[in-house]
Each structure stands twice: as C-alpha cells, then as structure tokens.
Design a protein around this motif. Structure first.
Motif, PDB file in Angstrom:
ATOM      1  N   TYR A  95       0.966  -1.113   0.062  1.00 40.32           N
ATOM      2  CA  TYR A  95       0.027  -0.070   0.023  1.00 40.32           C
ATOM      3  C   TYR A  95       1.041   1.389  -0.005  1.00 40.32           C
ATOM      4  CZ  TYR A  95      -3.976  -2.932   0.859  1.00 40.32           C
ATOM      5  OH  TYR A  95      -4.816  -3.838   1.110  1.00 40.32           O
ATOM      6  N   GLY A  96       2.209   0.974   0.066  1.00 39.14           N
ATOM      7  CA  GLY A  96       3.073   2.369  -0.045  1.00 39.14           C
ATOM      8  C   GLY A  96       2.739   2.785   1.528  1.00 39.14           C
ATOM      9  N   PRO A  97       2.605   4.382   1.362  1.00 38.67           N
ATOM     10  CA  PRO A  97       2.591   5.342   2.505  1.00 38.67           C
ATOM     11  C   PRO A  97       1.244   5.221   3.080  1.00 38.67           C
ATOM     12  CG  PRO A  97       2.943   6.661   0.296  1.00 38.67           C
ATOM     13  CD  PRO A  97       3.122   5.303   0.216  1.00 38.67           C
ATOM     14  N   VAL A  98       0.250   4.895   2.203  1.00 35.54           N
ATOM     15  CA  VAL A  98      -1.223   4.901   2.906  1.00 35.54           C
ATOM     16  C   VAL A  98      -1.092   3.927   4.077  1.00 35.54           C
ATOM     17  CG1 VAL A  98      -3.382   4.287   2.409  1.00 35.54           C
ATOM     18  CG2 VAL A  98      -2.027   5.411   0.422  1.00 35.54           C
ATOM     19  N   ALA A  99      -0.246   2.912   3.748  1.00 33.22           N
ATOM     20  CA  ALA A  99      -0.312   1.960   5.063  1.00 33.22           C
ATOM     21  C   ALA A  99      -0.256   2.481   6.545  1.00 33.22           C
ATOM     22  CB  ALA A  99       0.286   0.811   5.021  1.00 33.22           C
ATOM     23  N   GLY A 100       0.515   3.505   6.834  1.00 30.33           N
ATOM     24  CA  GLY A 100       0.908   4.171   7.834  1.00 30.33           C
ATOM     25  C   GLY A 100       0.305   5.428   8.058  1.00 30.33           C
ATOM     26  N   SER A 101      -0.927   5.634   7.451  1.00 31.58           N
ATOM     27  CA  SER A 101      -1.606   7.070   7.414  1.00 31.58           C
ATOM     28  C   SER A 101      -2.415   6.886   8.399  1.00 31.58           C
ATOM     29  CB  SER A 101      -2.075   7.380   6.108  1.00 31.58           C
ATOM     30  OG  SER A 101      -2.947   6.501   5.654  1.00 31.58           O
ATOM     31  N   GLY A 102      -2.750   5.952   8.905  1.00 31.57           N
ATOM     32  CA  GLY A 102      -4.211   5.948   9.869  1.00 31.57           C
ATOM     33  C   GLY A 102      -5.520   5.851   9.106  1.00 31.57           C
ATOM     34  N   VAL A 103      -5.511   5.749   7.787  1.00 34.15           N
ATOM     35  CA  VAL A 103      -6.780   5.365   6.822  1.00 34.15           C
ATOM     36  C   VAL A 103      -6.959   3.740   6.961  1.00 34.15           C
ATOM     37  CG1 VAL A 103      -7.551   5.390   4.714  1.00 34.15           C
ATOM     38  CG2 VAL A 103      -6.234   6.928   5.201  1.00 34.15           C
ATOM     39  N   ARG A 104      -8.241   3.719   7.243  1.00 36.48           N
ATOM     40  CA  ARG A 104      -8.672   2.155   7.381  1.00 36.48           C
ATOM     41  C   ARG A 104      -8.578   1.591   5.856  1.00 36.48           C
ATOM     42  NH1 ARG A 104     -14.459  -0.585   9.403  1.00 36.48           N
ATOM     43  NH2 ARG A 104     -14.005  -2.291   8.335  1.00 36.48           N
ATOM     44  N   ILE A 105      -7.924   0.506   5.827  1.00 33.58           N
ATOM     45  CA  ILE A 105      -7.918  -0.160   4.477  1.00 33.58           C
ATOM     46  C   ILE A 105      -8.878  -1.595   4.603  1.00 33.58           C
ATOM     47  CG2 ILE A 105      -6.309  -1.396   2.766  1.00 33.58           C
ATOM     48  CD1 ILE A 105      -4.228   0.734   3.871  1.00 33.58           C
ATOM     49  N   ALA A 106      -9.843  -1.872   3.664  1.00 35.86           N
ATOM     50  CA  ALA A 106     -10.420  -2.943   3.616  1.00 35.86           C
ATOM     51  C   ALA A 106     -10.181  -3.664   2.395  1.00 35.86           C
ATOM     52  CB  ALA A 106     -12.059  -2.570   3.757  1.00 35.86           C
ATOM     53  N   ASN A 107      -9.518  -4.711   2.392  1.00 30.96           N
ATOM     54  CA  ASN A 107      -9.399  -5.588   1.300  1.00 30.96           C
ATOM     55  C   ASN A 107     -10.434  -6.544   0.827  1.00 30.96           C
ATOM     56  OD1 ASN A 107      -7.275  -8.369   0.398  1.00 30.96           O
ATOM     57  ND2 ASN A 107      -8.112  -6.777  -0.993  1.00 30.96           N
ATOM     58  N   LEU A 108     -11.218  -6.003  -0.029  1.00 32.97           N
ATOM     59  CA  LEU A 108     -12.500  -6.933  -0.531  1.00 32.97           C
ATOM     60  C   LEU A 108     -12.439  -7.382  -1.909  1.00 32.97           C
ATOM     61  CD1 LEU A 108     -15.063  -4.157   0.905  1.00 32.97           C
ATOM     62  CD2 LEU A 108     -14.247  -6.648   1.985  1.00 32.97           C
ATOM     63  N   PRO A 109     -11.549  -8.396  -2.182  1.00 32.42           N
ATOM     64  CA  PRO A 109     -11.159  -8.799  -3.523  1.00 32.42           C
ATOM     65  C   PRO A 109     -12.716  -8.706  -4.346  1.00 32.42           C
ATOM     66  CG  PRO A 109      -9.996 -10.043  -1.854  1.00 32.42           C
ATOM     67  CD  PRO A 109     -11.133  -9.269  -1.144  1.00 32.42           C
ATOM     68  N   ILE A 110     -12.384  -8.399  -5.729  1.00 28.13           N
ATOM     69  CA  ILE A 110     -13.407  -8.515  -6.696  1.00 28.13           C
ATOM     70  C   ILE A 110     -12.659  -9.847  -7.690  1.00 28.13           C
ATOM     71  CG2 ILE A 110     -14.687  -7.855  -8.670  1.00 28.13           C
ATOM     72  CD1 ILE A 110     -15.662  -6.399  -6.238  1.00 28.13           C
ATOM     73  N   ARG A 111     -13.627 -10.832  -7.575  1.00 26.14           N
ATOM     74  CA  ARG A 111     -12.886 -12.096  -7.972  1.00 26.14           C
ATOM     75  C   ARG A 111     -14.063 -12.878  -9.090  1.00 26.14           C
ATOM     76  NH1 ARG A 111     -12.237 -14.300  -2.017  1.00 26.14           N
ATOM     77  NH2 ARG A 111     -14.470 -14.323  -1.312  1.00 26.14           N
ATOM     78  N   LYS A 112     -13.547 -13.824  -9.580  1.00 30.03           N
ATOM     79  CA  LYS A 112     -14.339 -14.525 -10.503  1.00 30.03           C
ATOM     80  C   LYS A 112     -15.304 -15.686  -9.677  1.00 30.03           C
ATOM     81  CE  LYS A 112     -11.612 -15.565 -13.762  1.00 30.03           C
ATOM     82  NZ  LYS A 112     -11.232 -16.052 -15.382  1.00 30.03           N
ATOM     83  N   SER A 113     -14.947 -16.190  -8.589  1.00 30.42           N
ATOM     84  CA  SER A 113     -15.524 -17.080  -7.910  1.00 30.42           C
ATOM     85  C   SER A 113     -14.909 -16.923  -6.483  1.00 30.42           C
ATOM     86  CB  SER A 113     -15.220 -18.607  -8.393  1.00 30.42           C
ATOM     87  OG  SER A 113     -15.595 -19.481  -7.506  1.00 30.42           O
ATOM     88  N   PRO A 114     -15.751 -17.160  -5.348  1.00 33.48           N
ATOM     89  CA  PRO A 114     -15.252 -17.214  -3.971  1.00 33.48           C
ATOM     90  C   PRO A 114     -14.312 -18.302  -3.607  1.00 33.48           C
ATOM     91  CG  PRO A 114     -17.685 -16.767  -4.059  1.00 33.48           C
ATOM     92  CD  PRO A 114     -17.208 -16.961  -5.615  1.00 33.48           C
ATOM     93  N   GLN A 115     -14.618 -19.321  -4.718  1.00 29.05           N
ATOM     94  CA  GLN A 115     -13.539 -20.512  -4.506  1.00 29.05           C
ATOM     95  C   GLN A 115     -12.206 -20.459  -5.227  1.00 29.05           C
ATOM     96  OE1 GLN A 115     -16.927 -20.903  -5.029  1.00 29.05           O
ATOM     97  NE2 GLN A 115     -17.155 -20.912  -2.902  1.00 29.05           N
ATOM     98  N   SER A 116     -12.122 -19.247  -5.948  1.00 27.50           N
ATOM     99  CA  SER A 116     -10.838 -19.131  -7.053  1.00 27.50           C
ATOM    100  C   SER A 116      -9.829 -18.976  -5.982  1.00 27.50           C
ATOM    101  CB  SER A 116     -11.171 -17.912  -7.825  1.00 27.50           C
ATOM    102  OG  SER A 116     -10.929 -16.731  -6.759  1.00 27.50           O
ATOM    103  N   SER A 117      -8.500 -19.470  -6.497  1.00 30.34           N
ATOM    104  CA  SER A 117      -7.245 -19.433  -6.055  1.00 30.34           C
ATOM    105  C   SER A 117      -6.718 -18.120  -5.447  1.00 30.34           C
ATOM    106  CB  SER A 117      -6.162 -20.163  -7.009  1.00 30.34           C
ATOM    107  OG  SER A 117      -5.956 -19.330  -8.012  1.00 30.34           O
ATOM    108  N   LEU A 118      -7.470 -16.911  -5.990  1.00 36.23           N
ATOM    109  CA  LEU A 118      -7.288 -15.473  -5.540  1.00 36.23           C
ATOM    110  C   LEU A 118      -5.880 -15.163  -6.059  1.00 36.23           C
ATOM    111  CD1 LEU A 118      -8.836 -15.299  -1.842  1.00 36.23           C
ATOM    112  CD2 LEU A 118      -9.792 -14.915  -4.231  1.00 36.23           C
TER     113      LEU A 118
END
Length: 269
Positions: free
Chosen positions: A91-114
């Motif tokens: 995430y670069g500098p955003v990671a230490g900024s206090g901003v909340r980060i939510a990783n919500l992958p958009i993917r072809k299938s919930p069972q995909s290898s991601l």
C-alpha cells in the motif's frame, strides 16, 4: 488517448465543467476521479466528496498522501485487488497514514485461488463483458460489504481501487451508480474516461511484478469501449432486475439501499 466517439453525444449530460471537477490530479496516482456530478434518472446528480474511484495507490508520494487526507478527507480505502497482488505490491505510504484499509477482492469465484494470474489468464484476448459478469457473480459478499462502508458516515470519504482502476473498479462503480439510478449512458461515459489515463496506467503497471507483460493500451485486458459497459448493464438488468435488486438479493437491506441513495444522490433543489 481520446474518449470513445460513441459516447461524445452523452458528454453534455454531465457538463464539461462537472467532468473537469471529477478528475483529481496526483503526482504518482494516475486514474482518480470523484463519482459526483453524474445525472440520475429521477432527477438530481451524484454528490461530490463521497466516493472516489482510483488506480492502485502504492506509489503515492508524500504530497499525494497529504492531498488524499486533506482536503479530500480520506478515511477509508476499499482495495479490490486479490491477496497475491496486495502481498507483492503493498500500500505504500497509505499503510501508515491511519486510513482504514479494507481488502475486499473482486474475483470470478469465491472458491478461486485468488491469484492475479487467474483473473485473466490471457491478457491479450478477453471478452470484458463476460469477465465483468463473472466478477459480479463471484463477489456479491464483498460488493455488499463495500456498500456498507460507503454508507457509513464515519468511514467517508471513501476511495476504492484495483490495479488499473478500470475492470474491478469499473464493476463496483457500475453497481453503485446503477443502484441509485444514474443513466446507463453516463455510467458508460464514466467508464470510458479511463481512456484518458490508460497509457500512463499501463506504463506504471507494466513495471510492477504483478502485472508485467501487459498488452498495449486499448487492447486485450486494457481495452475500454462504451459497448462493454452498456452490455454489462443490459445483462445486469436482464438477469437480475438491475443493481438495486441484485444488491438486495445479495443481502443488502431496503434501509441500507435507501441510505446508499441518500449518500450518493444530490436531489434537485
């Protein structure tokens, strides 16, 4: 790169002044724009200052980060990338900024290898409308969760992004905008605007480990045409009754859908 000529007649629906306000310029983030200023079928336009769509943020400069925090007031980043992309690129500098980060992958299938390579095995040949349908089908839980973050006033302003800010970001943007009644031509026009930044986005991504080997801009996975988005929206309505009905079928409540409309739509005064 010029805007798709197929949509030049839709540009007046959202004024040239509004389009100019929508782009947000940064030194090392290439494809950021506000979802405000788009016409709603029932009247009014989408609000500025609520939600930004973007390409990847990890190369943001210190000045870029300051601009995101103030005056844009960024509180939440919704990262639509897959876990292997996040692990490699961060995430670069955003990671230490206090901003909340939510990783919500958009993917072809919930069972995909991601894994990012599984999103589009052949980057030079892909049916984007079909891909977007697969991403929609595989991401109901995460798209609903993204909506819940967007309607929470404690989490705004919100920025969502993937890598280029075109495909996964485009699917979420289309669902949000269609759900609150933005005209399909305006949604497609918003999608096509990425053409103006695609070469810069492509060059930046191609230098990163997760995305090396991209085709030339406006080909394969990097192609951008209005028809792709218009067909995706037509399928969304034919198969599910539109984004609002799709969100309700995937767990969003009627009250939450109303809050999404209140959040994103500025009524006619």
């Amino acid at each position: 790169m010029p805007t798709d000529p197929a949509l030049t007649d839709t540009a007046p629906r959202a004024s040239q002044e509004s389009q100019g306000q929508r782009w947000v310029e940064f030194a090392q983030i290439d494809n950021v724009r506000d979802l405000g200023g788009l016409p709603v079928i029932t009247g009014g336009v989408t609000r500025f200052g609520m939600v930004l769509r973007s390409s990847t943020l990890q190369q943001a400069t210190a000045a870029d980060l300051r601009k995101l925090l103030e005056p844009l007031g960024l509180r939440t980043v919704i990262d639509l990338r897959l876990p292997d992309e996040v692990e490699r690129e961060g995430y670069g500098p955003v990671a230490g900024s206090g901003v909340r980060i939510a990783n919500l992958p958009i993917r072809k299938s919930p069972q995909s290898s991601l894994a990012a390579r599984d999103l589009v095995p052949d980057k030079t040949r892909v049916d984007l409308t079909d891909l977007y349908g697969q991403l929609l089908a595989g991401s109901g839980e995460h798209i609903v969760e993204a909506v819940r973050l967007i309607i929470d006033p404690e989490r705004r302003s919100v920025l969502f992004h993937c890598a280029a800010g075109k495909d996964r970001t485009g699917v979420l943007a289309a669902v949000l905008l269609d759900a609150v009644g933005v005209e399909h031509e305006a949604i497609a026009h918003d999608y096509v605007l990425t053409n103006e930044r695609m070469q810069r986005v492509r060059d930046r991504l191609d230098a990163l480990p997760s995305y090396a080997g991209l085709p030339p801009a406006n080909t394969g996975i990097l192609a951008i045409t209005a028809d792709v988005m218009l067909r995706f929206l037509a399928n969304l309505h034919a198969d599910h009754g539109g984004a609002a009905a799709w969100l309700r079928a995937n767990g969003l409540t009627a009250a939450e859908l109303d809050r999404l409309r209140d959040t994103l739509v500025q009524p006619v005064e």
